[in-house]
Design a protein around this motif. Structure first.
Motif, PDB file in Angstrom:
ATOM      1  N   LEU A 117     -68.485 151.068 -29.642  1.00 52.82           N
ATOM      2  CA  LEU A 117     -69.688 150.390 -30.133  1.00 52.82           C
ATOM      3  C   LEU A 117     -69.499 149.971 -31.588  1.00 52.82           C
ATOM      4  CD1 LEU A 117     -72.623 149.462 -29.890  1.00 52.82           C
ATOM      5  CD2 LEU A 117     -73.323 151.817 -30.350  1.00 52.82           C
ATOM      6  N   LYS A 118     -68.988 150.872 -32.416  1.00 51.18           N
ATOM      7  CA  LYS A 118     -68.747 150.537 -33.817  1.00 51.18           C
ATOM      8  C   LYS A 118     -67.732 149.402 -33.933  1.00 51.18           C
ATOM      9  CE  LYS A 118     -69.787 155.001 -35.964  1.00 51.18           C
ATOM     10  NZ  LYS A 118     -69.215 156.110 -36.771  1.00 51.18           N
ATOM     11  N   ALA A 119     -66.702 149.426 -33.117  1.00 53.27           N
ATOM     12  CA  ALA A 119     -65.696 148.363 -33.153  1.00 53.27           C
ATOM     13  C   ALA A 119     -66.336 147.010 -32.859  1.00 53.27           C
ATOM     14  CB  ALA A 119     -64.571 148.665 -32.156  1.00 53.27           C
ATOM     15  N   HIS A 120     -67.211 146.973 -31.880  1.00 57.37           N
ATOM     16  CA  HIS A 120     -67.903 145.719 -31.543  1.00 57.37           C
ATOM     17  C   HIS A 120     -68.812 145.268 -32.687  1.00 57.37           C
ATOM     18  CE1 HIS A 120     -66.661 145.004 -27.396  1.00 57.37           C
ATOM     19  NE2 HIS A 120     -66.733 146.299 -27.212  1.00 57.37           N
ATOM     20  N   LEU A 121     -69.509 146.204 -33.307  1.00 60.68           N
ATOM     21  CA  LEU A 121     -70.396 145.852 -34.417  1.00 60.68           C
ATOM     22  C   LEU A 121     -69.595 145.316 -35.606  1.00 60.68           C
ATOM     23  CD1 LEU A 121     -72.867 148.876 -34.269  1.00 60.68           C
ATOM     24  CD2 LEU A 121     -73.310 146.523 -33.521  1.00 60.68           C
ATOM     25  N   VAL A 122     -68.474 145.948 -35.892  1.00 64.60           N
ATOM     26  CA  VAL A 122     -67.635 145.490 -37.002  1.00 64.60           C
ATOM     27  C   VAL A 122     -67.049 144.110 -36.687  1.00 64.60           C
ATOM     28  CG1 VAL A 122     -65.497 145.960 -38.276  1.00 64.60           C
ATOM     29  CG2 VAL A 122     -67.159 147.794 -37.898  1.00 64.60           C
ATOM     30  N   MET A 123     -66.722 143.874 -35.427  1.00 65.21           N
ATOM     31  CA  MET A 123     -66.232 142.552 -35.036  1.00 65.21           C
ATOM     32  C   MET A 123     -67.322 141.503 -35.295  1.00 65.21           C
ATOM     33  SD  MET A 123     -64.769 141.234 -31.357  1.00 65.21           S
ATOM     34  CE  MET A 123     -66.348 141.375 -30.541  1.00 65.21           C
ATOM     35  N   ARG A 124     -68.554 141.819 -34.951  1.00 62.38           N
ATOM     36  CA  ARG A 124     -69.670 140.893 -35.201  1.00 62.38           C
ATOM     37  C   ARG A 124     -69.864 140.668 -36.706  1.00 62.38           C
ATOM     38  NH1 ARG A 124     -68.975 139.668 -30.426  1.00 62.38           N
ATOM     39  NH2 ARG A 124     -70.312 140.428 -28.792  1.00 62.38           N
ATOM     40  N   LEU A 125     -69.713 141.744 -37.477  1.00 59.27           N
ATOM     41  CA  LEU A 125     -69.833 141.629 -38.922  1.00 59.27           C
ATOM     42  C   LEU A 125     -68.741 140.716 -39.481  1.00 59.27           C
ATOM     43  CD1 LEU A 125     -71.169 142.483 -41.590  1.00 59.27           C
ATOM     44  CD2 LEU A 125     -69.633 144.462 -41.598  1.00 59.27           C
ATOM     45  N   SER A 126     -67.536 140.894 -39.021  1.00 61.49           N
ATOM     46  CA  SER A 126     -66.417 140.061 -39.455  1.00 61.49           C
ATOM     47  C   SER A 126     -66.670 138.599 -39.106  1.00 61.49           C
ATOM     48  CB  SER A 126     -65.128 140.557 -38.807  1.00 61.49           C
ATOM     49  OG  SER A 126     -64.023 139.808 -39.243  1.00 61.49           O
ATOM     50  N   GLN A 127     -67.204 138.346 -37.915  1.00 63.23           N
ATOM     51  CA  GLN A 127     -67.536 136.975 -37.505  1.00 63.23           C
ATOM     52  C   GLN A 127     -68.610 136.390 -38.415  1.00 63.23           C
ATOM     53  OE1 GLN A 127     -68.694 137.633 -33.424  1.00 63.23           O
ATOM     54  NE2 GLN A 127     -66.610 137.395 -32.641  1.00 63.23           N
ATOM     55  N   ALA A 128     -69.588 137.202 -38.805  1.00 66.27           N
ATOM     56  CA  ALA A 128     -70.666 136.730 -39.670  1.00 66.27           C
ATOM     57  C   ALA A 128     -70.130 136.382 -41.056  1.00 66.27           C
ATOM     58  CB  ALA A 128     -71.763 137.794 -39.770  1.00 66.27           C
ATOM     59  N   ILE A 129     -69.215 137.186 -41.557  1.00 70.31           N
ATOM     60  CA  ILE A 129     -68.610 136.918 -42.868  1.00 70.31           C
ATOM     61  C   ILE A 129     -67.867 135.585 -42.825  1.00 70.31           C
ATOM     62  CG2 ILE A 129     -66.819 137.676 -44.487  1.00 70.31           C
ATOM     63  CD1 ILE A 129     -67.643 140.612 -43.685  1.00 70.31           C
ATOM     64  N   LYS A 130     -67.089 135.379 -41.765  1.00 70.50           N
ATOM     65  CA  LYS A 130     -66.338 134.130 -41.613  1.00 70.50           C
ATOM     66  C   LYS A 130     -67.280 132.940 -41.439  1.00 70.50           C
ATOM     67  CE  LYS A 130     -62.175 136.203 -39.733  1.00 70.50           C
ATOM     68  NZ  LYS A 130     -61.379 136.464 -38.545  1.00 70.50           N
ATOM     69  N   ALA A 131     -68.336 133.127 -40.663  1.00 68.08           N
ATOM     70  CA  ALA A 131     -69.279 132.031 -40.404  1.00 68.08           C
ATOM     71  C   ALA A 131     -69.948 131.568 -41.701  1.00 68.08           C
ATOM     72  CB  ALA A 131     -70.332 132.469 -39.389  1.00 68.08           C
ATOM     73  N   LYS A 132     -70.163 132.477 -42.623  1.00 69.34           N
ATOM     74  CA  LYS A 132     -70.777 132.111 -43.903  1.00 69.34           C
ATOM     75  C   LYS A 132     -69.738 131.619 -44.905  1.00 69.34           C
ATOM     76  CE  LYS A 132     -75.037 134.667 -43.680  1.00 69.34           C
ATOM     77  NZ  LYS A 132     -76.070 133.665 -43.819  1.00 69.34           N
ATOM     78  N   GLY A 133     -68.471 131.663 -44.524  1.00 73.40           N
ATOM     79  CA  GLY A 133     -67.411 131.178 -45.399  1.00 73.40           C
ATOM     80  C   GLY A 133     -67.179 132.037 -46.628  1.00 73.40           C
ATOM     81  N   LEU A 134     -67.448 133.333 -46.499  1.00 67.18           N
ATOM     82  CA  LEU A 134     -67.307 134.231 -47.645  1.00 67.18           C
ATOM     83  C   LEU A 134     -65.937 134.902 -47.657  1.00 67.18           C
ATOM     84  CD1 LEU A 134     -70.768 136.053 -47.572  1.00 67.18           C
ATOM     85  CD2 LEU A 134     -70.127 133.991 -48.823  1.00 67.18           C
ATOM     86  N   ASN A 135     -65.443 135.189 -48.851  1.00 72.60           N
ATOM     87  CA  ASN A 135     -64.250 136.014 -48.953  1.00 72.60           C
ATOM     88  C   ASN A 135     -64.695 137.478 -49.005  1.00 72.60           C
ATOM     89  OD1 ASN A 135     -64.843 136.771 -51.689  1.00 72.60           O
ATOM     90  ND2 ASN A 135     -63.823 134.922 -52.427  1.00 72.60           N
ATOM     91  N   GLN A 136     -63.743 138.390 -49.030  1.00 74.65           N
ATOM     92  CA  GLN A 136     -64.099 139.813 -48.984  1.00 74.65           C
ATOM     93  C   GLN A 136     -64.875 140.262 -50.218  1.00 74.65           C
ATOM     94  OE1 GLN A 136     -60.623 142.161 -48.103  1.00 74.65           O
ATOM     95  NE2 GLN A 136     -60.608 141.524 -45.962  1.00 74.65           N
ATOM     96  N   TYR A 137     -64.579 139.690 -51.376  1.00 75.41           N
ATOM     97  CA  TYR A 137     -65.320 140.062 -52.585  1.00 75.41           C
ATOM     98  C   TYR A 137     -66.784 139.647 -52.462  1.00 75.41           C
ATOM     99  CZ  TYR A 137     -60.840 141.086 -54.776  1.00 75.41           C
ATOM    100  OH  TYR A 137     -59.617 141.631 -55.058  1.00 75.41           O
TER     101      TYR A 137
END
Length: 119
Positions: free
Chosen positions: A36-56
């Motif tokens: 479940l956590k892996a899936h949530l983190v995957m969604r979070l990673s997708q959201a970061i990419k969708a907003k065009g943000l870098n890790q900082y």
């Protein structure tokens, strides 16, 4: 001389079918929560990419430092509670819904899943 047939037969004898949960297959404690956590983190990673943000920038949104974002999106999420991951998703303007329902009678076990991101 070893033939392709021999190699194929050897592989068939060493391959184990997955249960559908790699964490259970590897013997992790609380494998359903880990998946479940892996899936949530995957969604979070997708959201970061969708907003065009870098890790900082993502770290700033979440109120954590960049190395923690890096570790998180590389799968190091054991130290994060489900509640904290939910809050991270909320910080990226994603609603998190938890639905609890009875499992079908024809299924042996109940399970936890994460649905897709919808607009």
């Amino acid at each position: 001389m070893t033939t392709n047939h021999d190699l194929t037969e050897d592989l068939e004898n060493t391959v184990t079918s997955s249960s559908g949960n790699v964490y259970a297959d590897l013997g992790y404690e609380n494998p359903e929560e880990m998946l479940l956590k892996a899936h949530l983190v995957m969604r979070l990673s997708q959201a970061i990419k969708a907003k065009g943000l870098n890790q900082y920038q993502a770290a700033e949104v979440l109120g954590i430092d960049q190395p923690k974002i890096s570790a998180l999106v590389r799968g190091q999420f054991r130290g994060y509670s489900l509640e904290r991951l939910f809050k991270f998703l909320n910080a990226f303007d994603l609603d998190v819904e938890v639905n609890v329902k009875s499992k079908p009678e024809d299924r042996e076990r109940s399970y936890t899943t994460v649905g897709s991101i919808s607009n």
